[in-house]
Design an enzyme around this catalytic site. Sequence first.
Site, PDB file in Angstrom:
ATOM      1  N   ASP A 129      -1.969 -10.417  29.318  1.00  0.00           N
ATOM      2  CA  ASP A 129      -1.771 -11.514  28.842  1.00  0.00           C
ATOM      3  C   ASP A 129      -2.419 -11.920  27.468  1.00  0.00           C
ATOM      4  OD1 ASP A 129      -3.843 -12.959  30.236  1.00  0.00           O
ATOM      5  OD2 ASP A 129      -2.721 -13.785  31.365  1.00  0.00           O
ATOM      6  N   ASN A 187      -1.412 -23.890  38.293  1.00  0.00           N
ATOM      7  CA  ASN A 187      -0.096 -23.736  38.932  1.00  0.00           C
ATOM      8  C   ASN A 187       0.761 -22.674  39.946  1.00  0.00           C
ATOM      9  OD1 ASN A 187       0.153 -22.120  36.918  1.00  0.00           O
ATOM     10  ND2 ASN A 187       1.086 -23.476  36.023  1.00  0.00           N
ATOM     11  N   HIS A 218       0.520 -19.869  38.626  1.00  0.00           N
ATOM     12  CA  HIS A 218       0.503 -18.424  38.080  1.00  0.00           C
ATOM     13  C   HIS A 218       0.228 -17.046  37.686  1.00  0.00           C
ATOM     14  CE1 HIS A 218      -1.693 -19.795  33.705  1.00  0.00           C
ATOM     15  NE2 HIS A 218      -2.237 -19.448  34.587  1.00  0.00           N
ATOM     16  N   GLU A 270       5.291 -17.950  34.510  1.00  0.00           N
ATOM     17  CA  GLU A 270       4.784 -19.861  34.495  1.00  0.00           C
ATOM     18  C   GLU A 270       5.858 -19.833  36.016  1.00  0.00           C
ATOM     19  OE1 GLU A 270       2.247 -20.751  33.992  1.00  0.00           O
ATOM     20  OE2 GLU A 270       2.435 -21.296  31.134  1.00  0.00           O
TER      21      GLU A 270
HETATM   22  C1  GLP Z   1      -4.730 -17.790  32.997  1.00  0.00           C
HETATM   23  C2  GLP Z   1      -4.537 -16.790  32.213  1.00  0.00           C
HETATM   24  C3  GLP Z   1      -4.483 -15.883  33.640  1.00  0.00           C
HETATM   25  C4  GLP Z   1      -5.782 -15.899  34.562  1.00  0.00           C
HETATM   26  C5  GLP Z   1      -5.369 -17.778  35.028  1.00  0.00           C
HETATM   27  C6  GLP Z   1      -7.054 -17.368  35.738  1.00  0.00           C
HETATM   28  O1  GLP Z   1      -4.582 -19.053  31.883  1.00  0.00           O
HETATM   29  N1  GLP Z   1      -2.905 -16.778  31.903  1.00  0.00           N
HETATM   30  O2  GLP Z   1      -4.167 -14.784  32.780  1.00  0.00           O
HETATM   31  O3  GLP Z   1      -5.727 -15.429  35.266  1.00  0.00           O
HETATM   32  O4  GLP Z   1      -5.355 -17.998  34.085  1.00  0.00           O
HETATM   33  O5  GLP Z   1      -7.703 -17.608  34.968  1.00  0.00           O
HETATM   34  P1  GLP Z   1      -9.156 -18.141  35.704  1.00  0.00           P
HETATM   35  O6  GLP Z   1      -9.793 -17.049  36.231  1.00  0.00           O
HETATM   36  O7  GLP Z   1     -10.452 -18.757  34.320  1.00  0.00           O
HETATM   37  O8  GLP Z   1      -9.425 -19.412  36.814  1.00  0.00           O
END
Ligand code: GLP
Length: 242
Positions: free
Chosen positions: A67, A136, A138, A143
């Site tokens: 993403d 959340n 995701h 989302e």
């Molecule tokens: C982000 C990204 C995701 C990621 C998730 C968790 O916003 N869009 O691809 O896996 O949230 O992030 P983190 O590993 O920094 O907790």
Amino acid sequence: MRLQVYKSYEELSKTTADIIINLVKSKPDAVICLASGDTPRRTCEIVAERGIRERIDFSKFTFIGLDEWVGMPKNNAGSCYYFFETLLIKPLQLSSSQVHLFDALSKNLDDECKKMDKTISEKAGIDLMVVGIGMNGHIGFNEPGVSFDNYSHVIDLDETTITVGQKYFKDAVILKQGITLGLQHLMNSKKAIVIANGTKKAAVIKQAVNGPVSSLFPASIIQEHENGYVMIDEDAATLINK
Ligand code: GLP
């Protein structure tokens, strides 16, 4: 779906790196999709360190970025592009032809989505997806409320994502939309792994693993993946019913 709990973030990262490296060794032209973010950071570092030290041939695999923040320049240190560029692409000297990341500055984001979907289907699908989980629930930027049937798409970001997302940036940024692979990519992948660490992720992991499968909590879809894994450290496992 199978749940695996590791003693520490380091153990989780080592095991995840092992899975990626073993796949590249056994299937040099594998298609691998990784998330950026704090969770997979150590995994990427280990893959790069071992790749260089053990002279592993990474020249034939296809790399897919999960993403990107819409409108984010590649040279912003908080972009997903920058994450992969510094942790994997440069250290492993991956060529531009084997790397597929969304161009979040493109004037035609629909075309970006179509291009990504075409690349993945021409490669006969994704062999391995390693994704994180947001606060959340995701996955990527899928989302809460997203359709389980989506492939690549552009989406308005949830309030939680906008707030939590600031952690990646040195200066405050305006985050409005994301461009992301869809949950159909996850479900069609030959193997899918959700990784998480730390007590801050304990509640979302509980909901993903023990809660109902619902688009209101997108990561819950992993329960229905035939070759799906949730790999977490002990801190993230504190609330789940084992
Ligand atoms: C982000 C990204 C995701 C990621 C998730 C968790 O916003 N869009 O691809 O896996 O949230 O992030 P983190 O590993 O920094 O907790």
